[in-house]
Write a protein that holds these residues in place. Structure first.
Motif, PDB file in Angstrom:
ATOM      1  N   VAL A  20       7.032   8.555 -35.752  1.00 35.41           N
ATOM      2  CA  VAL A  20       6.014   7.800 -35.007  1.00 35.41           C
ATOM      3  C   VAL A  20       6.575   6.503 -34.411  1.00 35.41           C
ATOM      4  CG1 VAL A  20       4.100   8.737 -36.350  1.00 35.41           C
ATOM      5  CG2 VAL A  20       5.192   6.586 -37.068  1.00 35.41           C
ATOM      6  N   SER A  21       7.768   6.107 -34.842  1.00 35.94           N
ATOM      7  CA  SER A  21       8.380   4.898 -34.291  1.00 35.94           C
ATOM      8  C   SER A  21       9.421   5.221 -33.211  1.00 35.94           C
ATOM      9  CB  SER A  21       9.065   4.079 -35.402  1.00 35.94           C
ATOM     10  OG  SER A  21      10.199   4.760 -35.906  1.00 35.94           O
ATOM     11  N   ARG A  42       9.471   7.324 -29.691  1.00 38.91           N
ATOM     12  CA  ARG A  42       8.750   8.117 -28.696  1.00 38.91           C
ATOM     13  C   ARG A  42       9.588   9.262 -28.159  1.00 38.91           C
ATOM     14  NH1 ARG A  42       4.215   8.289 -26.111  1.00 38.91           N
ATOM     15  NH2 ARG A  42       3.496   6.435 -27.223  1.00 38.91           N
ATOM     16  N   VAL A  97       4.538   7.413 -41.050  1.00 44.62           N
ATOM     17  CA  VAL A  97       3.303   6.706 -40.692  1.00 44.62           C
ATOM     18  C   VAL A  97       3.183   5.378 -41.436  1.00 44.62           C
ATOM     19  CG1 VAL A  97       2.027   8.773 -40.019  1.00 44.62           C
ATOM     20  CG2 VAL A  97       2.004   8.038 -42.406  1.00 44.62           C
ATOM     21  N   ARG A 117       3.244   2.231 -39.357  1.00 45.05           N
ATOM     22  CA  ARG A 117       2.075   1.738 -38.627  1.00 45.05           C
ATOM     23  C   ARG A 117       1.468   0.527 -39.320  1.00 45.05           C
ATOM     24  NH1 ARG A 117      -0.548   7.624 -37.466  1.00 45.05           N
ATOM     25  NH2 ARG A 117       0.608   8.107 -35.535  1.00 45.05           N
ATOM     26  N   ALA A 150       5.412   1.437 -35.231  1.00 44.28           N
ATOM     27  CA  ALA A 150       4.983   2.712 -34.654  1.00 44.28           C
ATOM     28  C   ALA A 150       4.655   2.565 -33.167  1.00 44.28           C
ATOM     29  CB  ALA A 150       3.767   3.244 -35.399  1.00 44.28           C
ATOM     30  N   ASP A 201       0.595   6.910 -31.389  1.00 43.90           N
ATOM     31  CA  ASP A 201      -0.615   6.836 -32.215  1.00 43.90           C
ATOM     32  C   ASP A 201      -1.116   8.228 -32.598  1.00 43.90           C
ATOM     33  OD1 ASP A 201      -2.185   7.887 -30.084  1.00 43.90           O
ATOM     34  OD2 ASP A 201      -2.530   5.877 -29.270  1.00 43.90           O
ATOM     35  N   SER A 202      -2.113   8.247 -33.461  1.00 46.62           N
ATOM     36  CA  SER A 202      -2.632   9.503 -34.001  1.00 46.62           C
ATOM     37  C   SER A 202      -3.234  10.389 -32.922  1.00 46.62           C
ATOM     38  CB  SER A 202      -3.669   9.221 -35.082  1.00 46.62           C
ATOM     39  OG  SER A 202      -3.109   8.516 -36.166  1.00 46.62           O
ATOM     40  N   GLN A 203      -3.927   9.792 -31.964  1.00 44.82           N
ATOM     41  CA  GLN A 203      -4.578  10.582 -30.935  1.00 44.82           C
ATOM     42  C   GLN A 203      -3.570  11.339 -30.077  1.00 44.82           C
ATOM     43  OE1 GLN A 203      -8.040  10.910 -30.763  1.00 44.82           O
ATOM     44  NE2 GLN A 203      -7.397  12.625 -29.477  1.00 44.82           N
ATOM     45  N   GLU A 204      -2.454  10.687 -29.778  1.00 50.05           N
ATOM     46  CA  GLU A 204      -1.411  11.356 -28.995  1.00 50.05           C
ATOM     47  C   GLU A 204      -0.866  12.561 -29.750  1.00 50.05           C
ATOM     48  OE1 GLU A 204       1.280   8.571 -26.414  1.00 50.05           O
ATOM     49  OE2 GLU A 204       0.841   7.516 -28.300  1.00 50.05           O
ATOM     50  N   GLU A 234      -0.180  14.113 -40.603  1.00 49.66           N
ATOM     51  CA  GLU A 234       0.529  12.840 -40.661  1.00 49.66           C
ATOM     52  C   GLU A 234       0.980  12.608 -42.089  1.00 49.66           C
ATOM     53  OE1 GLU A 234      -1.621  10.261 -37.108  1.00 49.66           O
ATOM     54  OE2 GLU A 234      -2.093   9.799 -39.205  1.00 49.66           O
TER      55      GLU A 234
END
Length: 253
Positions: A147-148, A150, A184, A187, A195, A198-201, A215
């Motif tokens: 998550v950190s 991209r 995670v 975050r 991070a 995000d979770s939605q992505e 996650e």
């Protein structure tokens, strides 16, 4: 379906019964079969008949892919060790690491042996050529990203496409699997959080690719077991569905 490999339950039951009989004959308390010991013998026979229930053991091959340093090996080791092992130093996987862990399916007499193939993710290797042989006969794929990072998130579809090309659609839809957002714990920390995804992505990507989204944090151990247990549960459910369809066809003809 060729991806399912259950053991024969009748053979297991017979084996257990034989083992139980052997144990009884070696028990000093019943060797002479004195009347006072008959109760003991009957009790042990009763325990044998109620406790030695046939078991169903399935085997599922799981291919774990993702960019380098996303934590694939850390996740696998954490799960395999029951949360006790976490690599202190980063060690590059150069080809593939393999381990197996048995997962009991709740409220059933079944378990699934997950054969985990942790594949290298370094760009210095041509993973399509080197890992393709390890991707064959995969039952589930696990795509992992950090998550950190991209770039590791953007690489998910590439990895998924490669694995699915080796194990193409056989009529039951594309190769199933899970998308795992690792680290995670990064975050946390407010303005110091590292991070960038995000979770939605992550959830949206899972929806687009037909994967189940999870996650976790290999570092803290948070929810590490969930994606693996999900795969075991789904594999068992699919096996049960296959058996029901086969039985229905047999009754029809």
């Amino acid at each position: 379906d060729s991806q399912y490999s259950p053991f024969t339950t009748e053979m297991q039951e017979e084996k257990w019964q034989d083992e139980g009989k052997q144990d009884l004959t070696q028990d000093d308390s019943i060797v002479h079969m004195a009347p006072s010991n008959m109760t003991v013998y009957a009790s042990k026979l009763d325990q044998m008949s109620t406790s030695h229930v046939p078991r169903l053991v399935l085997r599922a091959k799981v291919t774990i892919v993702g960019d380098q340093a996303v934590g694939k090996s850390a996740l696998t080791q954490k799960f395999h060790s029951g949360g006790h092992m976490y690599p202190k130093n980063y060690i590059m996987t150069t080809s593939v690491d393999f381990c197996m862990k048995e997962v009991q399916i709740p409220d059933t007499n079944a378990s699934v042996e997950l054969f985990l193939f942790d594949c290298a993710g370094q760009s210095i290797f041509n993973q399509r050529e080197l890992s393709a042989k390890y991707w064959e006969n995969t039952a589930y794929v696990m795509c992992v990203y950090d998550v950190s990072n991209r770039e590791s998130f953007q690489s998910v579809q590439k990895w998924l496409q490669h694995v699915r090309s080796v194990r193409p659609n056989t009529g039951g839809g594309p190769l199933p699997g899970v998308l795992v957002a690792n680290k995670v714990d990064l975050r946390e920390g407010g303005i110091n959080a590292r991070a960038v995804v995000d979770s939605q992505e992550g959830f949206n990507l899972a929806q687009q690719t037909g994967l189940e989204y999870f996650e976790c944090s290999a570092y803290t151990g948070r929810d590490v077991d969930r994606p693996f247990n999900y795969i075991a549960s789904q594999f068992h459910s699919n096996y049960e569905s296959t058996v029901r369809r086969a039985n229905a066809l047999n009754q029809k003809y």
